[in-house]
Each structure stands twice: as structure tokens, then as C-alpha cells.
Design an enzyme around this catalytic site. Structure first.
Site, mmCIF file in Angstrom:
data_model
loop_
_atom_site.group_PDB
_atom_site.id
_atom_site.type_symbol
_atom_site.label_atom_id
_atom_site.label_comp_id
_atom_site.label_asym_id
_atom_site.label_seq_id
_atom_site.Cartn_x
_atom_site.Cartn_y
_atom_site.Cartn_z
ATOM 1 N N LYS A 1 2.285 4.523 -1.410
ATOM 2 C CA LYS A 1 1.921 5.455 -2.492
ATOM 3 C C LYS A 1 2.999 6.538 -2.566
ATOM 4 O O LYS A 1 2.941 7.545 -1.857
ATOM 5 C CB LYS A 1 0.554 6.103 -2.224
ATOM 6 N N HIS B 1 0.810 -1.224 0.000
ATOM 7 C CA HIS B 1 0.000 0.000 0.000
ATOM 8 C C HIS B 1 0.840 1.269 0.000
ATOM 9 O O HIS B 1 0.357 2.338 0.359
ATOM 10 C CB HIS B 1 -0.917 -0.013 1.225
ATOM 11 N N ASP C 1 13.419 11.461 -10.554
ATOM 12 C CA ASP C 1 14.742 11.971 -10.204
ATOM 13 C C ASP C 1 14.777 12.373 -8.727
ATOM 14 O O ASP C 1 14.639 11.506 -7.871
ATOM 15 C CB ASP C 1 15.147 13.120 -11.132
#
Length: 399
Positions: free
Chosen positions: A189, A187, A194
Site C-alpha cells: 500500500k 499487499h 512525483d
């Protein structure tokens, strides 16, 4: 925009705003004052900066020198993703629960970026159960991304699918898609281009790009971005790799040579994965220690934490437990108001007690049923938003 709810939990003695962050000493650190729930320090004895210093214990700490950008809308989040893909020169690293099977534009931008820049590398980490779930047309995240691996090779494109060790053997065959995801998910996120990192709770699918409000922060820092790239790469070592192959699904899944398959040997998988994660976290803590004396009241610190309880990794759990203890101790001496936001209000019993027994006033921001992804679902799933409403009601009643 979908709705939100606000719960105000106020104990008998409400308090005012507490401060935010802290400092971490290097491995050979001098003794520092510790604050516990039993402390009885007067207002002039400790600054808020000192009070929250223990939060850096056992975690990597990053001093952020560039302004942090807060993105306001789902559409802005999507534009930043596309901008990052188009302008990345060295690497793109995307970690999400899944990529929506309809996100052909996003994948096309990845393809174009790889074609333009032969030095660009792309890593994607998704959950295996969610990332292989098919839509009505038989398409999945894995099938969407497999052609990139075929066209540009694993040297430049790596797609990882983390699979929970809690679902294996006959149980994996018995549980259907969607319901099998209740056993555990990847989970994280985080979206890295770069030196830029977008930290969010949003997945890479159309509703999160249009009308599903979430939080999004863009942080520019080379060491911070490197931490997340290495985190994804470490998890990738014990995840399935997506390869082009099977004609029926459009892809095939393979574990790296010598790595236990979580669906066949979950016990050995947990041992190997735990060892890799412990090594990564220990190295990150040592490499990114901050001298307590080098931090001023005006510094912004980013302290990433990892929670993988099925693998024996409980860094975030320990961090939150200490946070609640420090808030309570702080509120006993200062007027304190604490703010917390959660898309899905489902506190553990420990967190419930920490909030309800705290000397601080708590404001909790949670999502309304209409903002839940299951609001328009069919079958038993349609009752999930109501379940969260019941949990919220019971918690408010306890307060």
C-alpha cells in the site's frame, strides 16, 4: 470511527521505552559493534542509536530531511490522494490490494490529470485475484482501469496485476472468487505522486475513505519515491498487464513476452520473479547505503523492507527477527517499553515467542471485531472477526 483494542503484555520484569532507529554503513564498511541477545552492556556502554544500527543491514536506507506528515483521518487520506493526482507533474504510482469498483471519481481524476498533462505517466499495481473479483454489477478494479489504458496507451498508463504462483492449474479453476485469495496476495500500500509517498495500510475503496481508520504517513523525498516506483515497475515485469479488450469483462490480461505465466508454469515463474527481485533489492541496497559516521542522533531514517515468501524473498522477516533480538538485548540493560500496532492480530509462532520471551514490556494495539471488513459478511466469512478475537484471547492467556 471503528473501534480498537489494547493488549498490555508485561513480563515479570517490566521495562521502559526503547529507541527507534539506526545507521547503515556503505558496502566497504568498517567493523562495527554488534549487539546480540547475549550482550551485557551497561547503560553508559551504548546509546540506543548504536544499539539499533544493525537493523540497516541488508536493506536500502533513506535519510529523510523533510518533516513526515501523519494523516489522521480517512477523509484526509482521500483528500491527499486527490490532491496528489491533481498536482503530479511527472508520475503517479498507486500500489494497493484493489481499487473499489465504485471509485469512479478517483479514476475520473486520473483521466483528467492524464488529459491535462501529456507528459504524466501512471502506474497501478494491484492483486490479480482481488482486482478481478466482480461486484454484484459485474464490475471490477481491472474493468474500471482498462479504459484508461485504451484511451492513453500503455506508453503512459500501465496497470499491473500480480498473481500468486500458489494457485494454478485445476486448483485455480476449482476455487471460487474471494476464497481463492487465501493462497496469496499483493499487499503493498504505497501511493506516489512525483516526490511524495503516502505509506498506508489502506486500500483504495470507499470504506477506507470514510469510516475505516488506518495509518497514513506522507514522506517527501525524491530517492525514497524513486525506490517505490522502481519496486512497482519490477513487480510489474512479472505481473499480468491489463488491456482493453474482452467485451464480457471489459478487459483482458496478458503477461509480457517471454515471462512465465504463474497459472500455467508456477515453478518457472518463481525462478524468474525471484531473479528480478533479488537484482532489484541488491541494487537498491548498494545505491542507498548510508555511511555510519554521517548519521546523527537526530536523523530520521526510512528503511523499506519487502516480503514475498512465495518467491523466496524474506527481507522483512529477517529484519523483524533482528528487531526482536535487539529489543530483547536492549531491555536487559535498560527499562524498556515497546509498542506495536496490527490491524489483524495473527502472529507467527516465532513472533509470539519473541514477544512473550522478551525482557521488554509490550503494548499491542489491535482492531476490534467491528473494525474488521468481514464483520457484516455473510456465510462462513462472518466468523473471521471472532477467529481473531480467539487468537487474541489465547495469546493474552499465554502471557
Amino acid at each position: 470511527m471503528n473501534g480498537i483494542r489494547r493488549l498490555v503484555l508485561q513480563n515479570v520484569r517490566p521495562r521502559t521505552l526503547c529507541a527507534h532507529y539506526s545507521a547503515r554503513a556503505a558496502p566497504q564498511r568498517p567493523k562495527q559493534t554488534r549487539l546480540s541477545a547475549q550482550s551485557n552492556l551497561g547503560p553508559s556502554a551504548m546509546s540506543a542509536h548504536q544499539v539499533f544500527a544493525p537493523l540497516t543491514k541488508g536493506c536500502p536506507v533513506f535519510k529523510i530531511s523533510q518533516p513526515i506528515t501523519v494523516l489522521r483521518e480517512p477523509q484526509q487520506f482521500y483528500k491527499q490522494l486527490i490532491h496528489g493526482i491533481k498536482h503530479a507533474q511527472r508520475h503517479i504510482c498507486l500500489s494497493s490490494l484493489y481499487i473499489g469498483s465504485e471509485e469512479t471519481e478517483l479514476v475520473a481524476e486520473l483521466k483528467n490529470a492524464l488529459a491535462r498533462n501529456t507528459k504524466l505517466q501512471v502506474r497501478v499495481l494491484l492483486d490479480c485475484l482481488r482486482g478481478t473479483r466482480t461486484d454484484s454489477a459485474g464490475m471490477s478494479s481491472a474493468a474500471l482501469l482498462a479504459p484508461l489504458v485504451q484511451q492513453f496507451g500503455e506508453e503512459r498508463v500501465q496497470v499491473f496485476m500480480y498473481h500468486t504462483p500458489a494457485l494454478s492449474g485445476l486448483s485455480k479453476q476449482a476455487w471460487p472468487q474471494r476464497y481463492n485469495e487465501t493462497f496469496g496476495l499483493q499487499h503493498i500500500k504505497a501511493y506516489i505522486f512525483d516526490d511524495d509517498v503516502i505509506i498506508s495500510g489502506a486500500n483504495l475503496s470507499r470504506d477506507y475513505f470514510t469510516n475505516r481508520q488506518d495509518r497514513y504517513m506522507r514522506i517527501s523525498d525524491p530517492q525514497f519515491s524513486d525506490y517505490f516506483v522502481r519496486l512497482v515497475s519490477t513487480i510489474g515485469q512479472f505481473s499480468f498487464r491489463v488491456l482493453n479488450g474482452d467485451q464480457a469483462t471489459g478487459y483482458k490480461l496478458e503477461m509480457a513476452d517471454g515471462v512465465a505465466d504463474p497459472t500455467r508454469d508456477p515453478r518457472e515463474f518463481v525462478r524468474e520473479a525471484n531473479e528480478l527481485m533479488v537484482q532489484f533489492l541488491h541494487r537498491a541496497e548498494i545505491e542507498h547505503a548510508v555511511e555510519a559516521g554521517s548519521i546523527s542522533e537526530h536523523d530520521t531514517l526510512a528503511i523499506p523492507t519487502v516480503q514475498m515468501r512465495q518467491l523466496g524473498i524474506t527481507q522483512d522477516e529477517s529484519h523483524m527477527r533482528e528487531f526482536f533480538e535487539l529489543v530483547h538485548a536492549f531491555a536487559r540493560n535498560y527499562k524498556s517499553r515497546s509498542l506495536m500496532a496490527s490491524a489483524y492480530f495473527n502472529f507467527s509462532d516465532q513472533y509470539k515467542r519473541s514477544v512473550l520471551d522478551s525482557a521488554s514490556r509490550w503494548d499491542l494495539l489491535v482492531a476490534s471485531p467491528q473494525a474488521n471488513g468481514f464483520y457484516t459478511a455473510q456465510g462462513i466469512s462472518q466468523y473471521i472477526p471472532d477467529m481473531y478475537s480467539i487468537i487474541e484471547h489465547e495469546f493474552a492467556h499465554m502471557a
